[in-house]
Design a protein around this motif. Structure first.
Motif, PDB file in Angstrom:
ATOM      1  N   PRO A 171      -0.634   3.216  -6.777  1.00 45.52           N
ATOM      2  CA  PRO A 171      -1.288   2.295  -6.005  1.00 45.52           C
ATOM      3  C   PRO A 171      -1.331   2.632  -4.510  1.00 45.52           C
ATOM      4  CG  PRO A 171       0.295   1.227  -6.859  1.00 45.52           C
ATOM      5  CD  PRO A 171       0.375   2.356  -7.382  1.00 45.52           C
ATOM      6  N   GLU A 172      -2.225   2.638  -3.826  1.00 45.65           N
ATOM      7  CA  GLU A 172      -2.225   2.893  -2.350  1.00 45.65           C
ATOM      8  C   GLU A 172      -2.112   1.614  -1.595  1.00 45.65           C
ATOM      9  OE1 GLU A 172      -5.343   4.191   1.130  1.00 45.65           O
ATOM     10  OE2 GLU A 172      -5.185   5.342  -0.753  1.00 45.65           O
ATOM     11  N   PHE A 173      -1.218   1.231  -0.842  1.00 42.22           N
ATOM     12  CA  PHE A 173      -0.991   0.215   0.012  1.00 42.22           C
ATOM     13  C   PHE A 173      -1.311   0.676   1.439  1.00 42.22           C
ATOM     14  CE2 PHE A 173       1.815  -0.277  -3.648  1.00 42.22           C
ATOM     15  CZ  PHE A 173       1.444  -1.645  -3.982  1.00 42.22           C
ATOM     16  N   ARG A 174      -1.908  -0.102   2.028  1.00 37.61           N
ATOM     17  CA  ARG A 174      -2.274  -0.144   3.548  1.00 37.61           C
ATOM     18  C   ARG A 174      -2.083  -1.334   4.394  1.00 37.61           C
ATOM     19  NH1 ARG A 174      -7.417  -1.826   4.659  1.00 37.61           N
ATOM     20  NH2 ARG A 174      -8.473  -2.461   2.894  1.00 37.61           N
TER      21      ARG A 174
END
Length: 144
Positions: free
Chosen positions: A9-12
């Motif tokens: 998952p991409e966390f931003r």
């Protein structure tokens, strides 16, 4: 043959100006935030609460000064401002009370920890605290 690696998952970071205005907060989250706000308000207005309690029970003269503060004001603060602060305190107490009961019920009843029940109890908390605040505010401002 090996399986392809799962994509992580991409966390931003969120941008406060562009992302937060479009975020729709659930009703239960709003009630939770207001529960904390009401607790902070009651904590910071505690000296005013203690002053009101002291003036209301010390003597007949201090009670007369206490009641005149709502009509004539107190020092630099006009009477309507004192009533507004008391109305905020009424809301803070009622909201904190109902939200606290909601949290106690959720802690003791495992059936209460569903999305639908959380939404319904949050709505009840808001409606009960706001409606009682309106009724007591009407009495405070002399509407009945």
């Amino acid at each position: 043959m090996t399986e392809p690696a799962k994509q992580r998952p991409e966390f931003r970071n969120i941008n406060v100006l562009t992302d937060l205005p479009g975020y729709r907060m659930p009703l239960a989250a709003l009630v939770s935030i207001l529960h904390r706000v009401s607790g902070v308000l009651m904590f910071f207005l505690l000296p005013f609460i203690i002053w009101m309690f002291d003036k209301s029970i010390s003597s007949e003269i201090s009670y007369a000064k206490f009641t005149s503060a709502f009509g004539q004001g107190l020092g630099i603060f006009p009477g309507w401002f004192i009533k507004l602060v008391v109305l905020v305190l009424i809301w803070a107490y009622l909201h904190h009370f109902f939200a606290g009961l909601r949290h106690l019920w959720m802690d003791t009843s495992h059936a209460a920890v569903t999305k639908d029940t959380g939404r319904r109890t949050a709505a009840f908390t808001l409606v009960a605290s706001l409606s009682l605040t309106v009724v007591l505010g009407a009495k405070l401002f002399g509407l009945y």
